[in-house]
Design a protein around this motif. Sequence first.
Motif, short mmCIF file in Angstrom:
data_model
loop_
_atom_site.label_atom_id
_atom_site.label_comp_id
_atom_site.label_asym_id
_atom_site.label_seq_id
_atom_site.Cartn_x
_atom_site.Cartn_y
_atom_site.Cartn_z
N THR A 294 9.54 0.30 -12.43
CA THR A 294 8.75 -0.70 -11.70
C THR A 294 8.98 -0.63 -10.19
N GLU A 295 10.24 -0.60 -9.79
CA GLU A 295 10.57 -0.68 -8.37
C GLU A 295 10.42 0.64 -7.62
N ARG A 296 10.69 1.75 -8.29
CA ARG A 296 10.67 3.04 -7.62
C ARG A 296 9.49 3.92 -8.01
N SER B 185 13.45 -1.22 -14.65
CA SER B 185 13.49 -1.62 -13.24
C SER B 185 13.22 -0.43 -12.32
#
Length: 107
Positions: free
Chosen positions: A86-88, A83
């Motif tokens: 993907t997100e950062r 995560s």
Amino acid sequence: MIVEVSQPVLIELIKAGGNILTALIPSLVSYYLGRKLIQSKQLKQDLKLALNDIKFLLSVEQLHCREHREREGESKRQMIRNSVKTERGLEWSGKFTLSQIIKKLKN
């Protein structure tokens, strides 16, 4: 206005200039090397501090994963890392594991 200088005075001026250069060059080199040494020590201190921070954050991750495992039966470490990726847009290199950091800090 041009000033004429006698030859003995000119020779003494040249000698004085040479003496000044003889003292100035080693002083400048010592100053330069001293600054580099201080910067090197500061970088080593910063590295040690950063490694301690990484050690702390990896320990937080371990405790967090232990809580997940106790409550939900799995640590979810890889899911959280994916995560973050993907997100950062951040990736784990794996070069600074907790055991590697402990070894580096002992040196």
